[in-house]
Structure formats: structure tokens, C-alpha cells
Design a protein around this motif. Structure first.
Motif, PDB file in Angstrom:
ATOM      1  N   GLY A  49       1.154  -1.370   0.233  1.00 61.31           N
ATOM      2  CA  GLY A  49       0.053  -0.247  -0.269  1.00 61.31           C
ATOM      3  C   GLY A  49       1.031   1.227  -0.178  1.00 61.31           C
ATOM      4  N   ALA A  50       2.154   1.322   0.137  1.00 64.94           N
ATOM      5  CA  ALA A  50       3.338   2.640   0.445  1.00 64.94           C
ATOM      6  C   ALA A  50       3.528   2.258  -1.450  1.00 64.94           C
ATOM      7  N   ARG A  51       3.755   4.263  -2.008  1.00 65.85           N
ATOM      8  CA  ARG A  51       4.485   3.906  -3.028  1.00 65.85           C
ATOM      9  C   ARG A  51       5.706   3.873  -2.754  1.00 65.85           C
ATOM     10  N   ILE A  52       7.166   2.963  -3.824  1.00 61.89           N
ATOM     11  CA  ILE A  52       8.472   2.704  -3.675  1.00 61.89           C
ATOM     12  C   ILE A  52       8.470   3.240  -5.170  1.00 61.89           C
ATOM     13  N   GLY A  53       9.830   3.560  -4.735  1.00 60.76           N
ATOM     14  CA  GLY A  53      10.885   3.615  -6.268  1.00 60.76           C
ATOM     15  C   GLY A  53      12.210   3.827  -6.538  1.00 60.76           C
ATOM     16  N   ALA A  54      13.146   3.130  -7.785  1.00 56.57           N
ATOM     17  CA  ALA A  54      14.092   3.439  -7.327  1.00 56.57           C
ATOM     18  C   ALA A  54      14.851   4.541  -7.641  1.00 56.57           C
ATOM     19  N   CYS A  55      15.983   4.924  -6.775  1.00 57.34           N
ATOM     20  CA  CYS A  55      16.307   4.348  -6.325  1.00 57.34           C
ATOM     21  C   CYS A  55      16.785   4.457  -4.712  1.00 57.34           C
ATOM     22  N   THR A  56      15.691   5.815  -4.568  1.00 56.00           N
ATOM     23  CA  THR A  56      16.357   5.976  -2.955  1.00 56.00           C
ATOM     24  C   THR A  56      15.442   4.906  -1.787  1.00 56.00           C
ATOM     25  N   ASP A  57      14.809   3.940  -1.701  1.00 55.83           N
ATOM     26  CA  ASP A  57      13.549   3.352  -1.748  1.00 55.83           C
ATOM     27  C   ASP A  57      14.128   1.931  -1.563  1.00 55.83           C
ATOM     28  N   CYS A  58      15.195   1.649  -2.685  1.00 54.62           N
ATOM     29  CA  CYS A  58      16.413   0.350  -3.045  1.00 54.62           C
ATOM     30  C   CYS A  58      17.542   0.565  -1.694  1.00 54.62           C
ATOM     31  N   ARG A  59      17.728   1.788  -1.759  1.00 61.53           N
ATOM     32  CA  ARG A  59      18.868   1.797  -0.562  1.00 61.53           C
ATOM     33  C   ARG A  59      18.461   1.531   0.931  1.00 61.53           C
ATOM     34  N   ASN A  60      16.761   2.302   1.126  1.00 60.72           N
ATOM     35  CA  ASN A  60      16.434   2.719   2.785  1.00 60.72           C
ATOM     36  C   ASN A  60      16.114   1.014   2.842  1.00 60.72           C
ATOM     37  N   ASN A  61      15.373   0.234   2.035  1.00 56.22           N
ATOM     38  CA  ASN A  61      15.145  -1.238   2.138  1.00 56.22           C
ATOM     39  C   ASN A  61      16.193  -2.357   2.526  1.00 56.22           C
ATOM     40  N   TRP A  62      17.079  -2.006   1.543  1.00 62.38           N
ATOM     41  CA  TRP A  62      18.291  -2.901   1.530  1.00 62.38           C
ATOM     42  C   TRP A  62      19.160  -2.170   3.507  1.00 62.38           C
ATOM     43  N   ALA A  63      19.676  -1.104   3.667  1.00 63.44           N
ATOM     44  CA  ALA A  63      19.324  -0.905   5.167  1.00 63.44           C
ATOM     45  C   ALA A  63      19.167  -1.716   5.927  1.00 63.44           C
ATOM     46  N   ALA A  64      17.547  -1.712   6.057  1.00 63.17           N
ATOM     47  CA  ALA A  64      16.898  -2.717   6.470  1.00 63.17           C
ATOM     48  C   ALA A  64      17.124  -3.808   6.821  1.00 63.17           C
ATOM     49  N   TYR A  65      17.039  -4.360   5.408  1.00 67.02           N
ATOM     50  CA  TYR A  65      17.487  -5.620   5.155  1.00 67.02           C
ATOM     51  C   TYR A  65      18.617  -6.103   6.218  1.00 67.02           C
ATOM     52  N   ARG A  66      19.744  -5.581   6.045  1.00 61.88           N
ATOM     53  CA  ARG A  66      21.141  -5.243   6.344  1.00 61.88           C
ATOM     54  C   ARG A  66      20.452  -5.466   8.287  1.00 61.88           C
ATOM     55  N   ALA A  67      20.011  -5.120   8.707  1.00 64.77           N
ATOM     56  CA  ALA A  67      20.050  -4.561  10.156  1.00 64.77           C
ATOM     57  C   ALA A  67      18.854  -5.257  10.168  1.00 64.77           C
ATOM     58  N   GLY A  68      18.624  -6.494   9.607  1.00 62.25           N
ATOM     59  CA  GLY A  68      17.705  -7.717  10.452  1.00 62.25           C
ATOM     60  C   GLY A  68      16.065  -6.768  10.393  1.00 62.25           C
ATOM     61  N   LEU A  69      15.783  -5.836  10.088  1.00 59.98           N
ATOM     62  CA  LEU A  69      14.615  -5.741  10.169  1.00 59.98           C
ATOM     63  C   LEU A  69      13.345  -6.224   9.706  1.00 59.98           C
ATOM     64  N   MET A  70      14.120  -6.463   8.281  1.00 59.51           N
ATOM     65  CA  MET A  70      13.274  -7.354   7.255  1.00 59.51           C
ATOM     66  C   MET A  70      14.086  -8.749   6.921  1.00 59.51           C
ATOM     67  N   ASP A  71      12.866  -9.749   6.957  1.00 60.51           N
ATOM     68  CA  ASP A  71      12.876 -10.639   6.043  1.00 60.51           C
ATOM     69  C   ASP A  71      13.569 -10.718   4.432  1.00 60.51           C
ATOM     70  N   ILE A  72      13.992 -11.902   3.890  1.00 59.06           N
ATOM     71  CA  ILE A  72      14.567 -12.188   3.038  1.00 59.06           C
ATOM     72  C   ILE A  72      13.434 -12.148   2.118  1.00 59.06           C
ATOM     73  N   GLU A  73      11.495 -12.324   2.511  1.00 59.55           N
ATOM     74  CA  GLU A  73      10.802 -12.949   0.820  1.00 59.55           C
ATOM     75  C   GLU A  73      10.179 -11.177   0.852  1.00 59.55           C
ATOM     76  N   GLU A  74      10.342 -10.520   1.978  1.00 60.02           N
ATOM     77  CA  GLU A  74       9.627  -9.073   1.652  1.00 60.02           C
ATOM     78  C   GLU A  74      10.409  -8.795   0.859  1.00 60.02           C
ATOM     79  N   ILE A  75      12.302  -8.254   1.336  1.00 65.22           N
ATOM     80  CA  ILE A  75      13.319  -7.526   0.363  1.00 65.22           C
ATOM     81  C   ILE A  75      12.967  -8.222  -0.965  1.00 65.22           C
ATOM     82  N   ALA A  76      12.626  -9.816  -1.014  1.00 65.15           N
ATOM     83  CA  ALA A  76      12.436  -9.765  -2.683  1.00 65.15           C
ATOM     84  C   ALA A  76      11.065  -9.753  -3.103  1.00 65.15           C
ATOM     85  N   ALA A  77      10.718  -9.506  -2.119  1.00 64.77           N
ATOM     86  CA  ALA A  77       9.365  -8.802  -2.854  1.00 64.77           C
ATOM     87  C   ALA A  77       9.309  -7.317  -3.395  1.00 64.77           C
TER      88      ALA A  77
END
Length: 603
Positions: free
Chosen positions: A177-205
Motif C-alpha cells: 500500500g505504500a509507494r516505492i521507487g528506484a533507487c532511494t527506496d532501494c537503499r533504504n530498504n536494503w539498509a533495513a534488511y542489513r540491519a535485520g529489520l526485514m526478512d528475505i521474503e519481503e526484500i525479494a517482494a
């Protein structure tokens, strides 16, 4: 029986009249191959071009070249075939002959070691192909980050009328339900994944939605920044900076560009005649107002240093001087919250330039022959609430001034830049802390997530060897990752320093383009050690290594003795393009261009 009637050919008689000199200054007759016989050269050229099906009437028209940068490795340029068809329509409707030809195409994610390494090569390709072929004007289709700067560099050097046409930004995607776009959101979400705040299924989606259409990154990254700057220079229609890649508007802009190209066929429309110092000052004002990419600083220095009448009149400090009186007005990621589609719907460059009008040189000329003031006078004002939300008035800016700041000090006597408006923790804009040094990107990859790394939130992360020569090509590695053990406890920003670049879509308190780069033997940045205290004060424009001068001199002397530098002299025997690059590239404050390509030529 009467003899057959003599055939009549509707051809310009001077093409075959050996008693008369040829007019070789326009159309198909210019730039003839040097056979020593101009009539024969034209005879051969016409014979071969007719193999493509052209008739004599077509061959008398002004020739409008179209640079085709379509490539299977460049999804930002996936719409180029459609744009070419629209451009051709505009050219033909206005009496010109459109002929397309290819040049190098660069995509940020498909170029090793980095697209910046190949930018100068693309500029050479662009310049030489424009000069080599019989073009009265040239439409340069680019989009992805380094393609537009390369084309502007080459186009100014060739000094044929050039009209840039960008591919346009992509549309945003959606995740939960939230807008995302390359590539600011690429970096923000990858940083969250690196920090363990997001699982592998969500980062793939999320990966499926970051770039949902063709086009360039949908935020105020380098591609969008260069599109806005190009429009500010007066070289393309203002709405052409922001119209989405997949929109009908983008195709209409392409058709308009074809029309404008035919009208631009004259000496007075050559880029070295149109562009002035004031044109580039307008572009820098726009850069500060949009919170644009720090990459644009390097690109603009390279572009303006190709212009004999402008080179030497604008320096790195000019960006800072303009920034001090220019507020950040555009609320787009990474400095704000929105996307390029919002900017376009809010009025785009027309609305922005109308707002910036008191800060602009309105006498600057455009490719159509109008001044900027005349273009704005003829434009419809965009005065509605949504426009003022995305493009703030001067009285209510997103950031008061100096979105991009130039820093100096013993650590960066040649200068460094920081995108202050994109800092996630404004306290870090005035920060002193101990250095944690990584010698290169390999060292960074090995140690950044080591749990034994001696690092705290107050540390200053330092990455060397990613400057113009050091890597080579200034990779966008300046966005040094937050060490995983710190990210896991909520650290989202740290002061980070490098001699390289970062993506225009990135955010954080990050100092870039430090010059002289660490690869040069006399670089103070090159002798920084773990634990050294570094002071950064953005308000006072200071970047300082708090080490005694005597100790700095001792370290540099030891470095010279040990021959640890990566100077051009030591790499002088390297072959091929890399050898040319390392021997010829200048430092970031001069644009990281080849010295022999600048207007001044090699030292």
C-alpha cells in the motif's frame, strides 16, 4: 521512329557540374570524405545513401542526426525506439531529413567498474560521430546517469546545434500500500534488511516493485537532476525534464524536439554560441533548488570546461556561493518525500523556474532562440495548492539554503562536497570523531560487518581509493554501509568520507569527491589512519584532519619513500582505455574529464 525522350533528373546541377565549386557547408554535402575530389566524394556518398532508399528530394533537406542509445543492457532507455519514431515525425513534418545512428550506451548497474569510468569515452564517441557525419543539427537521446553528461560534453565540443532528449523517469511502484521507487527506496530498504529489520521474503517482494516501468530512477537522482539542469540550460523543452517515460507527453516532447531541431539549423544555435556563463549559473541555481545529485557538480564542471567561453569562469566554490542564496524548494526523495511524477504533476520545471525567477538570469538564451524570460512569460503559471506542496514558494522552503555545500581544509584543499539537505541526522553536520579507515572497497567488504570492528556511532567512516584514478572511475561507493552491529541497534546515519561519489538517490551525512584523492602521493586524505580525529563543520565549510602538520608531512614523506602512491607516472605503461584514463583524467573539482578534451587542452 522518334528517339526516346531524354530522361529528366530533378537533382541540383551543381552536384555534377565540375566547373563549379560545391557548397559543402550544409546538408549531405558537408564533411565530405577526403578523396581530393569533392564532386566524386559527393557522387559516392549519394550512391551509397540511395541504397537505403532515399530519393533526391530527401537528400536536399537539412540532415538531423538522431543518436540512438537503445541497448538491451539499458532498461532506462527501453522507450528509445518509440522516441525515435516521434522525433522523426517532428523532423519530417518540418522539412528535415532524420537519420539515426548509434553511440555507446551506459547504464549505472550494467557497467564495470563503473559507468563514470566510461563517461569520457562516451563523450568522445558522441563528439567524433557528430563531427564525422554530415549533420546540420543533432538530437541526442540519453537518460541514465552518465549518458546525458557525456552527450553534453561531446556536443559542446563538437559545436554542432545539439538538442538533448531524455528518456524520462519511471513510474513509482507499490509495496503493501505504500509507494516505492528506484533507487532511494532501494537503499533504504536494503539498509533495513542489513540491519535485520526485514526478512528475505519481503526484500525479494520489494525488489519486484522498485522499477516497475522503463525509464530513469523516479526520484531526484542523478538522471532526473541532469534532466532538470539540461532544461535550465535552455537546450530542451521545460516539460521534457519530468514527463514520465511511459507517457504520451514524453512522445509529444520528442516530436517537439524534432521540430525544434529543424529550426535550430544555423550557426547562431551552436552550443558555444547559445550557452553562456549565465546559462550555467542558472543551472547551478536549479541544482541547489531541487536538492539535486552531488554527481551533477562533477558533471557540470566537466561540461562547462568544454566551453571555451565559460571554462575558467566557474569553479567549485561557485556552487557554494549560489547555494548560500538558493533555498531547497522541491520536496522529492532523497531530500524530501515524493517522486518525479509528483514534480511533473505539480508543474515541473515551468513551475520551479517561475518560482526561482528572482534568482535567475532571464536573458540566457534557449535553443529556440527565445530568452529564458520570454519562455517563462509564455508559460502558464501553476498556482494551485498541490504545486505549492511539491514545489515550495521562496518564503516556505524545504531547507533554507545550501542543499549542496563545498568543504575545504587540510583534508580537502582541492575541495569536497556534501549534500547537507539529505543528512538523516543533522547533528552530524557539525561533528568531530575518530576515523575508522578502509583502504579500498575490498577492505570495506571484508570488515564492515565484522563484530570486532572498533567502531561506535561517533566514529567517522573513511573509505580511500575510490577517486578518479584510484578505483578507477569514482564508483558510487561513498554511501558506506552502516556497520551491521550498529544498524541492529538503530543507528541510521554516521559521518562518512570518501574521494568517490554516491548515487543521487542516496541520503546520509556523506562527504564526497575529496581532492586530492587518496591515490595521489601528496594527498592528506591518503595518509589518514585509524583513530585520527576528523572535524567536519558544514556551517563553517571546514573538513579538517586534527593531526599536527609535522606528522602529516612525515607520513607523506614515508609514503613517497615507500612508493605506495598510484601516480600516473607509475601507471604510465598500462595499455588500452584504462591506461589512457589513468594518464589523462583530472581531479573531481575539474570534472574528472580527460585533460586533452577540455577547452584549455592538456597542461
Amino acid at each position: 521512329m522518334a528517339p526516346p525522350a531524354k530522361a529528366t533528373y530533378h537533382v541540383p546541377l551543381e552536384d555534377y557540374d565540375l566547373s563549379q565549386p560545391l557548397n559543402t557547408k550544409a546538408g549531405l554535402r558537408q564533411g565530405l570524405t577526403a578523396y581530393g575530389d569533392a564532386h566524386f566524394s559527393l557522387f559516392l556518398r549519394k550512391a551509397f545513401i540511395k541504397a537505403a532508399g532515399y530519393g533526391e528530394d530527401a537528400l536536399t533537406r537539412p540532415v538531423i542526426g538522431i543518436i540512438n542509445t537503445h541497448s538491451g543492457f539499458n532498461p532506462c532507455h527501453a522507450n528509445v525506439p518509440q522516441l525515435i519514431e516521434a522525433v522523426k515525425r517532428g523532423v519530417q513534418l518540418n522539412g528535415g531529413l532524420p537519420i539515426e545512428f548509434p553511440t555507446i550506451s551506459l547504464h549505472e548497474s550494467f557497467a564495470s567498474p563503473t559507468s563514470m569510468y566510461l563517461r569520457n569515452l562516451m563523450s568522445m564517441d558522441t563528439e567524433e560521430m557528430i563531427k564525422a557525419q554530415p549533420l546540420d543539427a543533432c538530437i541526442m537521446i540519453g537518460g541514465c546517469d552518465k549518458t546525458v553528461p557525456a552527450q553534453l560534453m561531446g556536443g559542446i565540443s563538437a559545436n554542432t546545434p545539439v538538442l538533448p532528449l531524455v528518456t524520462g523517469p519511471m513510474m513509482p511502484g507499490s509495496h503493501r500500500g505504500a509507494r516505492i521507487g528506484a533507487c532511494t527506496d532501494c537503499r533504504n530498504n536494503w539498509a533495513a534488511y542489513r540491519a535485520g529489520l526485514m526478512d528475505i521474503e519481503e526484500i525479494a517482494a520489494i525488489n519486484d516493485e522498485l522499477a516497475p516501468t522503463s525509464g530513469t530512477c523516479g526520484v531526484m537522482g542523478t538522471a532526473s537532476t541532469m534532466a532538470c539542469i539540461t532544461a535550465a540550460l535552455g537546450l530542451m523543452p521545460l516539460r521534457g525534464a519530468s514527463a514520465p517515460a511511459v507517457s504520451a507527453t514524453r512522445l509529444r516532447v520528442a516530436e517537439e524536439t524534432g521540430k525544434n531541431a529543424v529550426s535550430a539549423v544555423s550557426d547562431e544555435h551552436r552550443p558555444q554560441q547559445i550557452l553562456t556563463r549565465e546559462s550555467f549559473l542558472n543551472a547551478i541555481t536549479v541544482l541547489q533548488a531541487i536538492g539535486g545529485s552531488t554527481n551533477a557538480v562533477v558533471h557540470l564542471m566537466a561540461i562547462l570546461n568544454r566551453h571555451p567561453g565559460v571554462a575558467g569562469t566557474i569553479a567549485l566554490d561557485t556552487f557554494d556561493e549560489i547555494g548560500k542564496k538558493t533555498p531547497l524548494l522541491v520536496d522529492l526523495k532523497p531530500s524530501g518525500d515524493n517522486y518525479m511524477t509528483d514534480f511533473h504533476n505539480a508543474g515541473g520545471m515551468i513551475a520551479l523556474l517561475q518560482t526561482l525567477r528572482p534568482l535567475l538570469y532571464l536573458s540566457a538564451r534557449s535553443i529556440t532562440g527565445q530568452t529564458l524570460g520570454e519562455v517563462l512569460d509564455a508559460s502558464v503559471a501553476h498556482d494551485f495548492p498541490y504545486s505549492h506542496e511539491i514545489i515550495r514558494p521562496l518564503s516556505n522552503p524545504l531547507y533554507p539554503c545550501s542543499s549542496i555545500v563545498v568543504l575545504r581544509g587540510n583534508l580537502a584543499p582541492g575541495g569536497a562536497v556534501i549534500k547537507a539537505s539529505a543528512s538523516k541526522d543533522r547533528r552530524l553536520l557539525n561533528h568531530t570523531g575518530p576515523a575508522v579507515v578502509f583502504s579500498d572497497t575490498g577492505d570495506l567488504a571484508r570488515r564492515i560487518d565484522d563484530r570486532d570492528l572498533a567502531v561506535t556511532p561517533d566514529s567517522v567512516l573513511v573509505l580511500k581509493s575510490i577517486g578518479p584514478i584510484g578505483h578507477p572511475g569514482m564508483p558510487e561507493a561513498g554511501l558506506i554501509p552502516i556497520p551491521r552491529k550498529l544498524g541492529a541497534v538503530g543507528v541510521q546515519d554516521m559521518l562518512r568520507l570518501s574521494d568517490g561519489r554516491m548515487s543521487g538517490t542516496a541520503g546520509g551525512t556523506i562527504v564526497l569527491h575529496i581532492s586530492p584523492e587518496s591515490a595521489l602521493v601528496d594527498s592528506v586524505f591518503g595518509i589518514v589512519e585509524d583513530g585520527d580525529i576528523i572535524r567536519c563543520n558544514v556551517e563553517n565549510r571546514i573538513l579538517q584532519l586534527e593531526v599536527p602538520d609535522q606528522e602529516i608531512a612525515r607520513r607523506i614523506s614515508e609514503r613517497k619513500t615507500a612508493k605506495e602512491n598510484l601516480s600516473r607516472k607509475e601507471k604510465g605503461k598500462r595499455r588500452g582505455y584504462r591506461g589512457l584514463y589513468e594518464r589523462s583524467v583530472n581531479q573531481a573539482e575539474h570534472g574528472a574529464d580527460f585533460d586533452f578534451l577540455t577547452a584549455a587542452g592538456p597542461a
